[in-house]
Scaffold this motif. Structure first.
Motif, PDB file in Angstrom:
ATOM      1  N   ARG A  76     -16.609  -0.316   4.512  1.00 56.99           N
ATOM      2  CA  ARG A  76     -15.661  -1.600   4.216  1.00 56.99           C
ATOM      3  C   ARG A  76     -14.471  -0.882   5.268  1.00 56.99           C
ATOM      4  N   ASP A  77     -13.695  -1.712   5.916  1.00 53.43           N
ATOM      5  CA  ASP A  77     -12.074  -1.909   6.269  1.00 53.43           C
ATOM      6  C   ASP A  77     -11.291  -2.337   4.476  1.00 53.43           C
ATOM      7  N   LEU A  78     -10.991  -1.468   4.171  1.00 53.21           N
ATOM      8  CA  LEU A  78     -10.159  -2.126   3.293  1.00 53.21           C
ATOM      9  C   LEU A  78      -8.698  -2.585   3.537  1.00 53.21           C
ATOM     10  N   THR A  79      -8.028  -2.647   5.032  1.00 52.91           N
ATOM     11  CA  THR A  79      -7.320  -3.030   4.975  1.00 52.91           C
ATOM     12  C   THR A  79      -7.326  -5.010   5.477  1.00 52.91           C
ATOM     13  N   VAL A  80      -8.458  -5.080   5.096  1.00 51.25           N
ATOM     14  CA  VAL A  80      -8.260  -6.733   5.642  1.00 51.25           C
ATOM     15  C   VAL A  80      -9.328  -7.406   4.162  1.00 51.25           C
TER      16      VAL A  80
END
Length: 137
Positions: A76-80
């Motif tokens: 998972r993209d932790l920045t979104v």
């Protein structure tokens, strides 16, 4: 009005969201006519969900562990972060198989917890009205 436990069952079913008096009565009579094995399976599922399911400590989604499967996923993209109202909204978005970020479920927590969680993840800096957020103007 029905007698005793039948009316008690109808009353309890009627307390569920979206279940009016007529629906509660239909469900109650379905349960009364159902095979005892099916009724025990339903009762077991209700007890199990109350015993085993909790809210993810990270995002507020439903989970059987401390974190939900989305927050446990290292891909998972932790920045979104997608902010949703309820856990059912996470399911709807996940069905699209398009979103690869994480979630923040508002309905699962108190307002104080929401602000704390958003501040921790850095999202509060762009959330107007939060203790650390800037105004929209």
């Amino acid at each position: 009005m029905y007698e005793g436990v039948v009316q008690d069952l109808i009353d309890e079913l009627g307390r569920l969201p979206g279940v009016g008096p007529k629906s509660a009565q239909r469900i109650a009579f379905h349960i009364l006519q159902a095979d005892p094995v099916d009724v025990r399976r339903l009762a077991h599922a209700l007890l199990e969900v109350k015993e085993r399911v909790r809210f993810c400590v990270t995002c507020g989604n439903v989970a059987e562990a401390e974190q939900c499967r989305v927050c446990q996923d290292p891909r998972r993209d932790l920045t979104v972060i997608c902010v949703v109202e309820e856990p059912k909204d996470v399911v709807a978005i996940e069905r699209t198989r398009e979103f690869r970020g994480r979630y923040h479920v508002l309905g699962a927590r108190s307002v104080r917890s929401r602000v704390s969680a958003l501040t921790t993840c850095g999202f509060a800096s762009c959330w107007p009205g939060s203790p650390t957020g800037r105004s929209a103007s």
